[in-house]
Design an enzyme around this catalytic site. Structure first.
Site, PDB file in Angstrom:
ATOM      1  N   GLU A 126      39.539 -18.699 -76.425  1.00  0.00           N
ATOM      2  CA  GLU A 126      38.611 -19.587 -77.121  1.00  0.00           C
ATOM      3  C   GLU A 126      39.253 -20.950 -77.415  1.00  0.00           C
ATOM      4  O   GLU A 126      38.603 -21.976 -77.311  1.00  0.00           O
ATOM      5  CB  GLU A 126      38.124 -18.946 -78.428  1.00  0.00           C
ATOM      6  CG  GLU A 126      37.198 -17.766 -78.224  1.00  0.00           C
ATOM      7  CD  GLU A 126      35.894 -18.146 -77.513  1.00  0.00           C
ATOM      8  OE1 GLU A 126      35.495 -19.321 -77.565  1.00  0.00           O
ATOM      9  OE2 GLU A 126      35.280 -17.257 -76.894  1.00  0.00           O
ATOM     10  N   TYR A 174      34.413 -21.669 -85.935  1.00  0.00           N
ATOM     11  CA  TYR A 174      33.973 -21.179 -84.629  1.00  0.00           C
ATOM     12  C   TYR A 174      34.931 -20.108 -84.086  1.00  0.00           C
ATOM     13  O   TYR A 174      34.512 -19.001 -83.727  1.00  0.00           O
ATOM     14  CB  TYR A 174      33.852 -22.332 -83.609  1.00  0.00           C
ATOM     15  CG  TYR A 174      33.677 -21.776 -82.220  1.00  0.00           C
ATOM     16  CD1 TYR A 174      32.445 -21.303 -81.805  1.00  0.00           C
ATOM     17  CD2 TYR A 174      34.773 -21.629 -81.354  1.00  0.00           C
ATOM     18  CE1 TYR A 174      32.275 -20.706 -80.573  1.00  0.00           C
ATOM     19  CE2 TYR A 174      34.623 -21.032 -80.120  1.00  0.00           C
ATOM     20  CZ  TYR A 174      33.373 -20.581 -79.730  1.00  0.00           C
ATOM     21  OH  TYR A 174      33.220 -19.979 -78.514  1.00  0.00           O
ATOM     22  N   ASP A 204      28.760 -22.860 -80.813  1.00  0.00           N
ATOM     23  CA  ASP A 204      29.431 -23.920 -80.052  1.00  0.00           C
ATOM     24  C   ASP A 204      28.350 -24.846 -79.496  1.00  0.00           C
ATOM     25  O   ASP A 204      27.164 -24.697 -79.826  1.00  0.00           O
ATOM     26  CB  ASP A 204      30.319 -23.317 -78.952  1.00  0.00           C
ATOM     27  CG  ASP A 204      29.500 -22.752 -77.795  1.00  0.00           C
ATOM     28  OD1 ASP A 204      28.272 -22.539 -77.987  1.00  0.00           O
ATOM     29  OD2 ASP A 204      30.056 -22.545 -76.707  1.00  0.00           O
TER      30      ASP A 204
END
Ligand code: SF4
Length: 391
Positions: free
Chosen positions: A52, A135, A153
């Site tokens: 990520e 996030y 996102d």
């Protein structure tokens, strides 16, 4: 003032049946259509965290080979936590934004020291780790532990704003969009749901001309029903482009090529780079540049590069020092180090792209070889067109 047709406090998000129907269609589509990506094969919290962070600002295709090499070299949190930072940055090469790599390693060190290397299961504890923001924390908790956290996102924001006809400015509406995402979340299959929303945004609900005819959500998508899919999200004004002339300075001494790390300058502040200054006045004030006290010659070679909204025209200058001059330079740098914390090191020309882990290093090598077919430090006669005192 933002405007929106969506008011989460009045429950205008659609009826529960249509939401559950859409969640199921989305999940079925994802299982049928998802791409077989290396970081989806083994969803440990560590691999999800690394992937990520790498995917921020980087396209999947560019990230995959770097991700695979990185996981091979640092297969566990402990391996990454105990590695030398220089080596971590070398394995990060090609992704840019090196502060992400440094924060990732800092986070891994805290994970190893304070959590025995086991990623926590609460968002609060996850957010206490350096490099983990809302996030990334939500992504790791949902994808690796299947805990009910919805992620947001850029792709998810676009899909959700179209599906629920949200007309606000999506870059300034995180709290509203998070509420929408939370209510749309398929809580039993949180990880798959989150990945499905993002995958849909990446492949079907495209920024320009979304492929609504192929979309599993089209039956209940409000933007599609109203023919508004091309108007949402409302386009943002682009940041104004800033043209910059940067001079990159190759100092060649018997010890090698000089690299500096100056943590307070605008660019390359987290990595070693070739020294640089500006053509004309500094566009940034203050710009804590240092005076190397050396004369440079223009190689005549140039290249183009972009950093965020800065359009850079880079010119390449060089200076060849004997051992006495190199020693005087080191004394000067030692004073700068004491006063301003600047760091320096020497690296071989062949190793430039490892010592200066940025695509700028590659462009400089390419620009010099294209124009000269020679390495710096070898006299080029007619190309030594200008001389200028380093200021
Ligand atoms: S129907 Fe079209 S606009 Fe709506 S979510 Fe699907 S691709 Fe996006």
């Amino acid at each position: 003032m933002e405007t929106s047709t969506f008011d989460p406090t009045r429950g205008e998000i659609g009826d529960l049946d249509s939401i559950q129907r859409s969640e199921k269609k989305l999940r079925d589509w994802f299982f049928r259509e998802k791409r077989d990506l290396p970081f989806r094969r083994n969803r440990t919290p560590y691999s999800t965290w690394v992937s990520e962070v790498m995917l921020q600002q980087t396209r999947v295709a560019a990230m995959i080979p770097i991700y695979e090499a990185f996981l091979k070299r640092f297969p566990t949190p402990s391996d990454l936590a105990h590695a030398e930072e220089e080596e971590v940055l070398q394995y990060w090469k090609g992704l840019g934004y090196y502060s992400r790599a440094k924060n990732l390693q800092k986070g891994m060190r805290k994970l190893v020291q304070e959590f025995d290397g086991v990623f926590p299961r609460t968002l609060e504890s996850a957010l206490s780790l350096p490099g983990i923001g809302p996030y990334t924390g939500r992504a790791v908790l949902s994808i690796s532990y299947n805990l009910p956290f919805a992620v947001l996102d850029g792709n998810a924001k676009r899909v959700l704003s179209r599906f629920f006809l949200f007309r606000g400015n999506i870059s300034k509406s995180d709290s509203i969009l998070q509420e929408i995402a939370d209510r749309f979340l398929d809580r039993k299959h949180a990880g798959d749901h989150n990945e499905a929303v993002m995958e849909l945004g990446a492949r079907i609900c495209l920024p320009a001309r979304p492929l609504c005819a192929q979309c599993p959500l089209s039956q209940d998508c409000r933007a599609f029903r109203e023919g508004a899919q091309n108007e949402i999200p409302v386009p943002e004004k682009k940041a104004r482009e800033i043209p910059l002339g940067m001079r990159f300075l190759i100092v060649r001494a018997p010890e090698g090529i000089l690299l500096l790390r100056y943590s307070e300058r605008r660019f390359f502040k987290t990595i070693f780079s070739l020294p640089f200054d500006w053509e004309g006045d500094s566009p940034y004030d203050p710009d804590p540049n240092i005076d190397l006290g050396i004369e440079f010659s223009n190689t005549g070679s140039e290249f183009k590069h972009t950093i965020t909204h800065h359009k850079i025209r880079g010119s390449i200058w060089e200076s060849v020092l004997g051992s006495d001059e190199a020693r005087r330079l080191e004394e000067r740098l030692l004073r700068e180090k004491k006063e301003f914390g600047v760091e320096w090191k020497w690296c071989s020309w062949a190793d430039l792209e490892n010592g200066f882990p940025s695509s700028v290093a590659k462009k400089i090598r390419r620009a010099l070889s294209v124009s000269e077919g020679e390495l710096p430090g070898i006299s080029r006669g007619k190309n030594l067109s200008k001389n200028r005192r380093e200021e």
